[in-house]
Design a protein around this motif. Structure first.
Motif, PDB file in Angstrom:
ATOM      1  N   LYS A 155       0.811  -1.214   0.000  1.00  0.00           N
ATOM      2  CA  LYS A 155       0.000   0.000   0.000  1.00  0.00           C
ATOM      3  C   LYS A 155       0.849   1.271   0.000  1.00  0.00           C
ATOM      4  N   LYS A 156       2.082   1.157   0.455  1.00  0.00           N
ATOM      5  CA  LYS A 156       2.965   2.319   0.480  1.00  0.00           C
ATOM      6  C   LYS A 156       3.741   2.492  -0.828  1.00  0.00           C
ATOM      7  N   GLY A 157       3.545   1.571  -1.757  1.00  0.00           N
ATOM      8  CA  GLY A 157       4.216   1.691  -3.045  1.00  0.00           C
ATOM      9  C   GLY A 157       5.561   1.010  -3.121  1.00  0.00           C
ATOM     10  N   TYR A 158       5.896   0.189  -2.113  1.00  0.00           N
ATOM     11  CA  TYR A 158       7.169  -0.517  -2.109  1.00  0.00           C
ATOM     12  C   TYR A 158       7.033  -1.882  -2.786  1.00  0.00           C
ATOM     13  N   TYR A 159       7.975  -2.152  -3.681  1.00  0.00           N
ATOM     14  CA  TYR A 159       7.993  -3.465  -4.334  1.00  0.00           C
ATOM     15  C   TYR A 159       8.637  -4.509  -3.423  1.00  0.00           C
ATOM     16  N   TYR A 160       8.165  -5.726  -3.541  1.00  0.00           N
ATOM     17  CA  TYR A 160       8.770  -6.837  -2.817  1.00  0.00           C
ATOM     18  C   TYR A 160       8.521  -8.125  -3.584  1.00  0.00           C
ATOM     19  N   SER A 161       9.180  -9.196  -3.174  1.00  0.00           N
ATOM     20  CA  SER A 161       9.010 -10.506  -3.797  1.00  0.00           C
ATOM     21  C   SER A 161       9.286 -11.553  -2.728  1.00  0.00           C
ATOM     22  N   TYR A 162       9.705 -12.733  -3.135  1.00  0.00           N
ATOM     23  CA  TYR A 162      10.079 -13.782  -2.201  1.00  0.00           C
ATOM     24  C   TYR A 162      11.298 -14.517  -2.771  1.00  0.00           C
ATOM     25  N   PRO A 163      12.134 -15.128  -1.934  1.00  0.00           N
ATOM     26  CA  PRO A 163      13.351 -15.773  -2.434  1.00  0.00           C
ATOM     27  C   PRO A 163      13.090 -17.142  -3.048  1.00  0.00           C
ATOM     28  N   LYS A 164      13.820 -17.428  -4.125  1.00  0.00           N
ATOM     29  CA  LYS A 164      13.830 -18.763  -4.721  1.00  0.00           C
ATOM     30  C   LYS A 164      15.199 -19.364  -4.446  1.00  0.00           C
ATOM     31  N   PHE A 165      15.236 -20.579  -3.952  1.00  0.00           N
ATOM     32  CA  PHE A 165      16.495 -21.209  -3.578  1.00  0.00           C
ATOM     33  C   PHE A 165      16.868 -22.277  -4.604  1.00  0.00           C
ATOM     34  N   ASN A 166      18.183 -22.357  -4.907  1.00  0.00           N
ATOM     35  CA  ASN A 166      18.636 -23.334  -5.904  1.00  0.00           C
ATOM     36  C   ASN A 166      19.226 -24.600  -5.291  1.00  0.00           C
ATOM     37  N   GLY A 167      19.225 -24.661  -3.967  1.00  0.00           N
ATOM     38  CA  GLY A 167      19.699 -25.869  -3.295  1.00  0.00           C
ATOM     39  C   GLY A 167      21.160 -25.838  -2.910  1.00  0.00           C
ATOM     40  N   SER A 168      21.889 -24.816  -3.359  1.00  0.00           N
ATOM     41  CA  SER A 168      23.328 -24.743  -3.048  1.00  0.00           C
ATOM     42  C   SER A 168      23.620 -23.809  -1.881  1.00  0.00           C
ATOM     43  N   GLU A 169      22.593 -23.156  -1.354  1.00  0.00           N
ATOM     44  CA  GLU A 169      22.808 -22.213  -0.260  1.00  0.00           C
ATOM     45  C   GLU A 169      23.190 -22.939   1.022  1.00  0.00           C
ATOM     46  N   SER A 170      24.063 -22.337   1.775  1.00  0.00           N
ATOM     47  CA  SER A 170      24.447 -22.911   3.060  1.00  0.00           C
ATOM     48  C   SER A 170      23.353 -22.628   4.084  1.00  0.00           C
ATOM     49  N   PRO A 171      23.248 -23.458   5.114  1.00  0.00           N
ATOM     50  CA  PRO A 171      22.255 -23.192   6.168  1.00  0.00           C
ATOM     51  C   PRO A 171      22.434 -21.804   6.783  1.00  0.00           C
ATOM     52  N   GLU A 172      23.703 -21.332   6.866  1.00  0.00           N
ATOM     53  CA  GLU A 172      23.971 -20.017   7.440  1.00  0.00           C
ATOM     54  C   GLU A 172      23.379 -18.903   6.577  1.00  0.00           C
ATOM     55  N   THR A 173      23.495 -19.068   5.239  1.00  0.00           N
ATOM     56  CA  THR A 173      22.950 -18.066   4.325  1.00  0.00           C
ATOM     57  C   THR A 173      21.450 -17.922   4.519  1.00  0.00           C
ATOM     58  N   ILE A 174      20.762 -19.041   4.605  1.00  0.00           N
ATOM     59  CA  ILE A 174      19.305 -19.014   4.774  1.00  0.00           C
ATOM     60  C   ILE A 174      18.935 -18.477   6.148  1.00  0.00           C
ATOM     61  N   GLN A 175      19.689 -18.897   7.168  1.00  0.00           N
ATOM     62  CA  GLN A 175      19.386 -18.475   8.527  1.00  0.00           C
ATOM     63  C   GLN A 175      19.574 -16.976   8.703  1.00  0.00           C
ATOM     64  N   ASN A 176      20.576 -16.411   8.010  1.00  0.00           N
ATOM     65  CA  ASN A 176      20.870 -14.983   8.142  1.00  0.00           C
ATOM     66  C   ASN A 176      19.923 -14.103   7.341  1.00  0.00           C
ATOM     67  N   MET A 177      19.160 -14.698   6.450  1.00  0.00           N
ATOM     68  CA  MET A 177      18.204 -13.924   5.682  1.00  0.00           C
ATOM     69  C   MET A 177      16.987 -13.590   6.534  1.00  0.00           C
ATOM     70  N   THR A 178      16.521 -12.379   6.402  1.00  0.00           N
ATOM     71  CA  THR A 178      15.316 -11.970   7.118  1.00  0.00           C
ATOM     72  C   THR A 178      14.206 -11.675   6.115  1.00  0.00           C
ATOM     73  N   GLY A 179      13.000 -11.639   6.580  1.00  0.00           N
ATOM     74  CA  GLY A 179      11.865 -11.323   5.730  1.00  0.00           C
ATOM     75  C   GLY A 179      10.676 -10.959   6.596  1.00  0.00           C
ATOM     76  N   PHE A 180       9.590 -10.630   5.954  1.00  0.00           N
ATOM     77  CA  PHE A 180       8.377 -10.298   6.700  1.00  0.00           C
ATOM     78  C   PHE A 180       7.288 -11.302   6.335  1.00  0.00           C
ATOM     79  N   ASP A 181       6.419 -11.563   7.273  1.00  0.00           N
ATOM     80  CA  ASP A 181       5.373 -12.566   7.067  1.00  0.00           C
ATOM     81  C   ASP A 181       4.406 -12.126   5.972  1.00  0.00           C
ATOM     82  N   ARG A 182       4.227 -13.025   5.030  1.00  0.00           N
ATOM     83  CA  ARG A 182       3.297 -12.743   3.934  1.00  0.00           C
ATOM     84  C   ARG A 182       3.103 -14.057   3.174  1.00  0.00           C
ATOM     85  N   THR A 183       1.910 -14.595   3.178  1.00  0.00           N
ATOM     86  CA  THR A 183       1.646 -15.849   2.478  1.00  0.00           C
ATOM     87  C   THR A 183       1.269 -15.565   1.028  1.00  0.00           C
TER      88      THR A 183
END
Length: 238
Positions: A155-183
Motif C-alpha cells: 500500500k505504500k508503493g514498495y515493491y517486494y518478492s520472495y526468495p527462490k532457492f537453488n539448493g546450493s545455499e548454506s544453512p547459514e545463508t538461509i538463517q541470516n536472511m530476514t523477511g516479513f510474514d506474507r503468504t
C-alpha cells in the motif's frame, strides 16, 4: 586418382543459446546499487512486446571448411561448418518501472531471450523482475536464461518478492536472511516428485510451507535484499 572438392556435406555444430560465456567476470562484488565490473542489470519491467524470431535465419556457413576422404569413393570432401541454435529466440521490449542494480540509460529496454522449452516464463506476467546483461560486443542486451522473479507492491508503493532457492545455499545463508510474514497463496510449486531432503534444500521451512504436496512462500523480501541475495548466489560468478 582425381581429387574432387565438394561443398555440399555440412556438419552441424549444435549450440544452445546461453550467452553466459560473454559475461565479464569479477570477484569484487559489491551488493546493491551499481557496480560497472558486474555485467548485470536488474529491474522491474512492464511488458511492451515479446516477439519470436528465427535465430538461424540468414546464417551463413563458416568460410573455412575441413577436408575428409570419402571411404567408399576415395574422393576428397569439403565439410562446411554451420552453427545452429536449438533454443527458441525472442525479441523483448519492456518499460523500466524500477531500477534495481546498475542503471539502464532509458525508460525502455530491448533485449534478446532464449528458451529451450518455448516462450520464456517471464512473458506470462505483464510486470516482472528481470535480469539482463550486455553482449560481448556491446551490441545488444540478453536475458539471463530462465532468471526472473515476480514483483508485488504494498500500500505504500514498495515493491517486494520472495526468495527462490537453488539448493546450493548454506544453512547459514538461509538463517541470516530476514523477511516479513506474507503468504503468497497464488504461488504454488508442486513438490510431489521431491524427497524430504530435496524439499528442505529448495523450500526451507523458514520461507516456505508445504501443503498438499505444494510449496507456498510464507515470507516476503524487499528488492534491495532480493538483489543482494541474487548477487551472492545465482550471479556470484559474474
Amino acid at each position: 586418382m582425381k581429387i574432387k572438392i565438394f561443398s555440399i556435406a555440412i556438419s552441424f555444430i549444435v549450440i544452445t543459446a546461453c550467452e553466459s560465456a560473454f559475461i565479464v567476470t569479477s570477484k569484487n562484488i559489491k551488493h546493491g546499487g551499481a557496480n560497472k565490473n558486474i555485467n548485470l542489470y536488474a529491474f522491474v519491467g512492464k511488458k511492451i512486446s515479446v516477439t519470436e524470431f528465427d535465430p538461424n535465419k540468414n546464417k551463413e556457413p563458416e568460410p573455412k571448411g575441413e577436408y575428409e576422404i570419402d571411404e567408399e569413393t576415395g574422393d576428397t570432401l569439403k565439410f562446411v561448418r554451420k552453427h545452429y541454435i536449438m533454443d527458441g529466440a525472442f525479441k523483448c521490449k519492456y518499460q523500466v518501472l524500477r531500477k534495481m542494480f546498475n542503471y539502464l540509460e532509458t525508460d525502455t529496454v530491448e533485449f534478446i531471450a532464449y528458451d529451450h522449452y518455448g516462450t520464456p516464463g517471464f512473458a506470462e506476467n505483464d510486470t516482472v523482475i528481470l535480469y539482463i546483461s550486455k553482449s560481448k560486443d556491446g551490441g545488444h542486451y540478453f536475458h539471463q536464461k530462465y532468471q526472473f522473479d515476480k514483483p508485488y507492491i504494498n500500500k505504500k508503493g514498495y515493491y517486494y518478492s520472495y526468495p527462490k532457492f537453488n539448493g546450493s545455499e548454506s544453512p547459514e545463508t538461509i538463517q541470516n536472511m530476514t523477511g516479513f510474514d506474507r503468504t503468497f497463496s497464488d504461488e504454488k510449486d508442486d513438490v510431489s516428485h521431491l524427497n524430504p531432503e530435496a524439499i528442505k534444500m529448495y523450500y526451507p521451512p523458514k520461507f516456505y510451507k508445504i501443503e498438499n504436496n505444494f510449496a507456498i512462500p510464507i515470507k516476503g523480501i524487499y528488492l534491495n535484499q532480493l538483489i543482494n541475495y541474487r548477487l551472492s548466489t545465482t550471479f556470484k560468478d559474474l
